[in-house]
Design an enzyme around this catalytic site. Sequence first.
Site, PDB file in Angstrom:
ATOM      1  N   ILE A   1      46.500  11.148  39.166  1.00 54.84           N
ATOM      2  CA  ILE A   1      45.460  10.739  38.213  1.00 54.84           C
ATOM      3  C   ILE A   1      44.057  10.867  38.792  1.00 54.84           C
ATOM      4  O   ILE A   1      43.077  10.652  38.090  1.00 54.84           O
ATOM      5  CB  ILE A   1      45.684   9.295  37.721  1.00 54.84           C
ATOM      6  CG1 ILE A   1      45.701   8.315  38.904  1.00 54.84           C
ATOM      7  CG2 ILE A   1      46.947   9.190  36.905  1.00 54.84           C
ATOM      8  CD1 ILE A   1      45.821   6.861  38.479  1.00 54.84           C
TER       9      ILE A   1
ATOM     10  N   GLY B   1      39.868  12.151  45.809  1.00 49.14           N
ATOM     11  CA  GLY B   1      38.518  12.025  46.318  1.00 49.14           C
ATOM     12  C   GLY B   1      38.492  12.080  47.815  1.00 49.14           C
ATOM     13  O   GLY B   1      39.413  12.596  48.458  1.00 49.14           O
TER      14      GLY B   1
ATOM     15  N   MET C   1      38.967   9.953  50.081  1.00 44.62           N
ATOM     16  CA  MET C   1      39.954   9.221  50.863  1.00 44.62           C
ATOM     17  C   MET C   1      41.377   9.663  50.569  1.00 44.62           C
ATOM     18  O   MET C   1      42.329   9.128  51.128  1.00 44.62           O
ATOM     19  CB  MET C   1      39.830   7.718  50.618  1.00 44.62           C
ATOM     20  CG  MET C   1      40.175   7.296  49.209  1.00 44.62           C
ATOM     21  SD  MET C   1      40.339   5.516  49.047  1.00 44.62           S
ATOM     22  CE  MET C   1      41.845   5.228  49.952  1.00 44.62           C
ATOM     23  N   GLY C   2      41.590  10.626  49.712  1.00 45.99           N
ATOM     24  CA  GLY C   2      42.942  11.080  49.447  1.00 45.99           C
ATOM     25  C   GLY C   2      43.193  11.229  47.968  1.00 45.99           C
ATOM     26  O   GLY C   2      42.258  11.410  47.186  1.00 45.99           O
TER      27      GLY C   2
ATOM     28  N   ASP D   1      30.452   0.712  48.339  1.00 42.92           N
ATOM     29  CA  ASP D   1      30.479   1.964  47.581  1.00 42.92           C
ATOM     30  C   ASP D   1      30.488   1.694  46.079  1.00 42.92           C
ATOM     31  O   ASP D   1      31.186   2.363  45.317  1.00 42.92           O
ATOM     32  CB  ASP D   1      31.703   2.792  47.977  1.00 42.92           C
ATOM     33  CG  ASP D   1      31.614   4.233  47.473  1.00 42.92           C
ATOM     34  OD1 ASP D   1      30.477   4.748  47.335  1.00 42.92           O
ATOM     35  OD2 ASP D   1      32.669   4.831  47.195  1.00 42.92           O
TER      36      ASP D   1
END
Length: 883
Positions: free
Chosen positions: A4, A7, A9-10, A120
């Site tokens: 889905i 980014g 980080m994975g 973030d």
Amino acid sequence: MALIGEGGMGQVYRATDTRLKRQVAIKTLPPSLSADQDRLARFQREAEVLASLNHPNIAAVHGFEESGGVSALVMELVDGDDLSLRIARGAIPLEEALPIARQIAEALEAAHEKGIIHRDLKPANIKLRADATVKVLDFGLAKALEPAGAPSGSATMSPTINTPAMTQAGMILGTAAYMSPEQAKGRAIDRRADVWAFGAVLFEMVSGRQPFSGDTVSETLAEVMKSEPPWQAIPVTVPAHLVRLIRQCLVKEPRQRIRDMGDVRLALDGTFESATPVTTLSPDVPWTRLAAMRLAAAAAVVASIGVGGAVWMMARPAPAPTAAIARLAMTLPDDQRVGGLGLDQLALAVSPRGTLVAYVAVMSGREQLYVRAIDAVESKALAGTEQATNPFFSPDGQWIGFFSQGKLKKVSVAAGTIQTLSDAPNARGGSWAGDVIYFAATNSGGISKVSADGGVPTEVTTLDRAKGEISHRWPQVLPGAQALLLDVWTGPGADEKQVHVLRLDTGKRTVVVQAAASGRYVASGHVIYARNDELFSVPFDVDGLRVSGQASRLRDTAWKGSEGNQFAVSDNGVFVSVSGSASRYERRLVWVGRDGRVEPLAAPPREYYGNAVISPDGTRAAVDMEGGTVSVWLYDFVRATLTPLTTGKGSSQAPRWTADGTRLVYRGTRTGTRNLWWKGVDDAAGEERLSSGDGIQTPGSWSADGQWLAYNDSDPVTGFDIWALPSGGDRKPRAVAGTPSMEASPRLSPDGRWLAYTSDESGRTEVLVQSFPEPGGRTQISTRGGTEPVWSHDGRELFYLNGDAMMAVEIRSSPAFAAGTPRMLFEGRYVRSPNSVASYDVSADGQRFLRVQPMHPDPPTNQIQVTLNWFEELKRIVRREFP
């Protein structure tokens, strides 16, 4: 599992927790992190801390799993769009934005209390569920992913999870746009970095654009560290305390920034509003403390605040901080003045709860609609509202209805969206009730209604011609939407106007006030009405629809144009107006030289209506005189005498001499019609009717050979058009210039070959010339707007007005028509025509202009007067006069 998102980080998958039978989100970690055992252990410790967060607005962390060499974080699955997708559709209305912002603030506050900083925060990390719950994602993961020894504010280690279609560069750029300056510099950060990011997100929510942006990460970070956000992008309707909050969140120096999200949450609710001055307000939110705040300040000092020429000034301190009266002046920028003052349109409206003022202003010859919060120092121009007239608010204050270019339109206060609702070729006001708008589409008919979403209008009132009615205008829906207040005209004179009330269920109409205009019902239980510039009030039983007491004269005045008074009142007693003065009607006839020098005539000062035209032999002038009716008088230049020509038969106005000087033709209001009439100037014979019809017919000028009369006539579809009436034969008129735009002020050249007139088809009224009697090619004469054209006697010059300036253009008519460059002769304040014809005339030698000049200076035309708690003053006046 289903992918889905992915980014920095994975990757993110939708999965099913088979043990607890629930849907979850699994975020796999980058291989570089999984291969580094020290970092992996550190991440697991951070994840355990994140799992301790338990708040309805924070997406929960369920656990940390390792399987087959893959490390993953198991998190709550949140369905719904993220905030970035919602913002992509445009700025978010306040009623939607505030609950979102409040939930974000509560999530951050809860995390900060546990020592967890998001690091973030951005729209892509905020989910909006279908049930209106907000979920903040990825708390603390930036820190969890940092390698040991990395600066805690590293700009390169802020991950983003986005859709698969997003590029890595786009993800980093998206992160950079919300970084605090200290984070962008790689310095150590604390909870104030989240405060900054919250301010950036809130800015984008209400404005629809990022506060900092660039084409690259470096450019974006440079904007963050050195530039100010585009504050002008925040709509004027955003509440003052929110504007201040955003500014305080986006202070670049952390020590000067708001330190705590708890304070941010309280500021969102306006808790600190009474402690600081305000600058803007939302479309129509309640403001119970505003007057008390202003009055408390006024008790200490008479304040004035100026920004770019817009000034607020306290007129005097109030005696008490509660329910006290405060008078202020909204001064427009130097290059603006309130529009429509000398004409037949209203320029002011105030929102039902008194938080916003809408007004029409003229700037550089162009009229446009502006809106300003009641306590702001700057106004916002509403794009696409050129030529706007007669603004009025929707009941919730979110929309402004107005008329422009022959149409009824509405504009969203917050978004600026414009919708066209219906035809209205020559409108005279509107009123909004629920999902229905009542309006006068023309100044020669009744009241209609139409859906607030647009459609085909239906008739609500019809003129009673047997009673001499020529116009219904300025409708206002009364509380309960069962009745309508409206003005009824039998003519333009002061005694020819009445305020009526109409029962919408039965259609029964009754008189509220005789010899009165601009009737408005106000929530104090009074009808306010005008006679010239003076205002009066009379108690009115809104349930029984009848006057319930005696009238009182008010201390306030409101500028009257030719057809309406400039004032408006909110439901909670905010009164706005352009001040008038009884002395405005004391006027004199003057000669004005080409250099602007003024020579008064011997005629006594009178209430001249605004038209003056010289006889062909130069010995006399015809002028309008204002009173109970409008009448035509003759001024003799040699004997310095004034003699009435038309009296006692209804109003007569806009006189024009026949070519031989023996007669005057004028607009006569008789038995419910406004047609062309004429009368001999040296005999006692009665007047003769020249035309018929239900339109508004106004003479423009005769041809030099006396064969043609150019005149205006109104049309229910096309507005005003220009016609020519032959003096002989069957006197059958012929169309000369007629378009959906408004054509006016017809003036035939001395040789009869050319017709000068005005048209607003370009979006601004300009002077044009075309051939006559057969219509031919047109030439635009004016370059920056123009009205009231008049030819010199030799036809070599054409004069016109541009605002207060008299302009002149050299004309060559052979071998082909040609016009020179307009030049200004002089400027000065003179009375303008109320009839869409020339208000002045030029001498035979072209060296002097006959004009009507006010004897006293006008009140400021660049100020809007504002009174808070005006109902208290109204009550005091009534008690004082009738104890």
